[in-house]
Design a protein around this motif. Structure first.
Motif, PDB file in Angstrom:
ATOM      1  N   ALA A   1      -3.711  33.122  40.754  1.00 23.75           N
ATOM      2  CA  ALA A   1      -4.690  32.575  39.977  1.00 23.75           C
ATOM      3  C   ALA A   1      -5.774  31.853  40.765  1.00 23.75           C
ATOM      4  CB  ALA A   1      -4.531  31.468  38.921  1.00 23.75           C
ATOM      5  N   VAL A   2      -7.106  32.096  40.734  1.00 23.48           N
ATOM      6  CA  VAL A   2      -8.119  31.673  41.466  1.00 23.48           C
ATOM      7  C   VAL A   2      -8.699  30.155  41.011  1.00 23.48           C
ATOM      8  CG1 VAL A   2      -9.035  33.870  42.841  1.00 23.48           C
ATOM      9  CG2 VAL A   2      -9.912  33.242  40.711  1.00 23.48           C
ATOM     10  N   HIS A   3      -8.462  30.003  39.820  1.00 24.02           N
ATOM     11  CA  HIS A   3      -8.930  28.931  38.856  1.00 24.02           C
ATOM     12  C   HIS A   3      -7.673  28.843  37.823  1.00 24.02           C
ATOM     13  CE1 HIS A   3     -11.660  25.935  37.354  1.00 24.02           C
ATOM     14  NE2 HIS A   3     -11.296  26.373  35.999  1.00 24.02           N
ATOM     15  N   GLU A   4      -7.225  27.440  37.709  1.00 29.18           N
ATOM     16  CA  GLU A   4      -6.576  26.986  36.300  1.00 29.18           C
ATOM     17  C   GLU A   4      -6.828  25.602  36.053  1.00 29.18           C
ATOM     18  OE1 GLU A   4      -1.775  26.945  35.386  1.00 29.18           O
ATOM     19  OE2 GLU A   4      -2.272  27.848  37.516  1.00 29.18           O
ATOM     20  N   LYS A   5      -6.728  25.690  34.714  1.00 28.74           N
ATOM     21  CA  LYS A   5      -7.239  24.259  34.171  1.00 28.74           C
ATOM     22  C   LYS A   5      -6.864  24.228  32.719  1.00 28.74           C
ATOM     23  CE  LYS A   5     -10.525  20.893  33.753  1.00 28.74           C
ATOM     24  NZ  LYS A   5     -11.421  20.416  34.346  1.00 28.74           N
TER      25      LYS A   5
ATOM     26  N   TRP B   1     -13.574  23.971  30.593  1.00 28.47           N
ATOM     27  CA  TRP B   1     -12.451  24.309  31.483  1.00 28.47           C
ATOM     28  C   TRP B   1     -13.133  24.506  32.942  1.00 28.47           C
ATOM     29  CZ3 TRP B   1     -13.868  29.002  33.506  1.00 28.47           C
ATOM     30  CH2 TRP B   1     -14.875  29.665  32.634  1.00 28.47           C
ATOM     31  N   GLY B   2     -14.270  24.285  33.330  1.00 28.95           N
ATOM     32  CA  GLY B   2     -14.796  24.492  34.548  1.00 28.95           C
ATOM     33  C   GLY B   2     -15.167  23.150  35.322  1.00 28.95           C
TER      34      GLY B   2
ATOM     35  N   GLN C   1      -6.381  30.429  32.969  1.00 32.35           N
ATOM     36  CA  GLN C   1      -6.170  30.928  34.320  1.00 32.35           C
ATOM     37  C   GLN C   1      -7.437  31.988  34.492  1.00 32.35           C
ATOM     38  OE1 GLN C   1      -1.875  31.965  33.712  1.00 32.35           O
ATOM     39  NE2 GLN C   1      -1.586  30.600  35.577  1.00 32.35           N
ATOM     40  N   VAL C   2      -7.838  32.005  35.649  1.00 32.02           N
ATOM     41  CA  VAL C   2      -8.683  33.124  36.180  1.00 32.02           C
ATOM     42  C   VAL C   2      -8.243  33.807  37.404  1.00 32.02           C
ATOM     43  CG1 VAL C   2     -10.916  33.638  36.711  1.00 32.02           C
ATOM     44  CG2 VAL C   2     -10.609  31.621  35.225  1.00 32.02           C
TER      45      VAL C   2
ATOM     46  N   PHE D   1     -16.048  26.551  37.514  1.00 27.64           N
ATOM     47  CA  PHE D   1     -15.388  27.857  38.067  1.00 27.64           C
ATOM     48  C   PHE D   1     -16.314  28.576  38.966  1.00 27.64           C
ATOM     49  CE2 PHE D   1     -14.680  32.455  37.985  1.00 27.64           C
ATOM     50  CZ  PHE D   1     -13.685  32.563  38.727  1.00 27.64           C
ATOM     51  N   ASP D   2     -16.705  28.451  40.142  1.00 29.95           N
ATOM     52  CA  ASP D   2     -17.399  29.248  41.260  1.00 29.95           C
ATOM     53  C   ASP D   2     -16.726  30.748  41.298  1.00 29.95           C
ATOM     54  OD1 ASP D   2     -19.006  27.133  41.426  1.00 29.95           O
ATOM     55  OD2 ASP D   2     -17.670  26.384  42.999  1.00 29.95           O
TER      56      ASP D   2
ATOM     57  N   TYR E   1     -13.160  39.752  36.877  1.00 29.76           N
ATOM     58  CA  TYR E   1     -12.082  38.708  36.610  1.00 29.76           C
ATOM     59  C   TYR E   1     -11.331  39.059  35.330  1.00 29.76           C
ATOM     60  CZ  TYR E   1     -14.236  36.012  40.582  1.00 29.76           C
ATOM     61  OH  TYR E   1     -14.480  35.437  41.534  1.00 29.76           O
TER      62      TYR E   1
END
Length: 172
Positions: free
Chosen positions: A28-32, A40-41, A13-14, A43-44, A51
């Motif tokens: 979270a702005v990104h989750e994978k 895991w990307g 998570q980001v 991710f921008d 972060y």
């Protein structure tokens, strides 16, 4: 034990964080879920945004990796899950300042960690060490600052007693 192999099934998570406090700025702005190849990307990242990368995997503590804003795009961001060292079993929270692409040199570099200069565990002369560690003996959440030759990374403590480790990763 570090083997530099992917952790398939780990969750990443980001979170965007406040650059002065390390506090999360929403969800979270990104989750994978990490694939068999370790990817895991993509991710921008937004320019100028700091972060927190949270890696959760079976057999590992939850790793919270705080980074300074990305200065440019990158094809490869290497995140490595760490385990708690036996020597740290007494700590309520553990924060590690790390410089994965270089070493600390007290005579050459200007740095502080948690307001301590030179940071704990670094020799008075010479280079060769790329980590410094702070251990907390209380349960209070603290903002922790790592500074190295003008780069500043801010994070928050997380309870080691609840299986969390924190890393402030310097990029220079």
């Amino acid at each position: 034990y570090v083997n530099n192999l992917p952790l398939p099934g780990a969750t990443l998570q980001v979170f965007a964080v406040d650059r002065d406090t390390g506090e999360r700025l929403g969800g979270a702005v990104h989750e994978k879920v990490v694939g068999d190849d370790g990817r895991w990307g993509p991710f921008d990242a937004e320019q100028g945004v700091a972060y927190e990368f949270v890696v959760s995997a079976d057999g590992y503590p939850t790793n919270h990796i705080y980074r300074s804003p990305f200065p440019r795009s990158s094809y490869l961001i290497h995140l490595q899950a760490q385990r708690r060292a036996a020597v740290d079993e007494d700590a309520r929270a553990i924060v590690t300042m790390t410089r994965p692409r270089g070493y600390f040199d007290v005579q050459r570099d200007k740095m502080s960690f948690g307001g301590i200069s030179p940071p704990p565990g670094l020799p008075a002369t010479g280079a060769g060490i790329s980590v410094s560690k702070l251990k907390s003996t209380d349960d209070e959440v603290h903002t922790v600052v790592a500074e190295f030759n003008g780069e500043r990374v801010v994070g928050r403590t997380w309870p080691a007693t609840e299986n969390h480790l924190v890393f402030l990763e310097l990029t220079y």
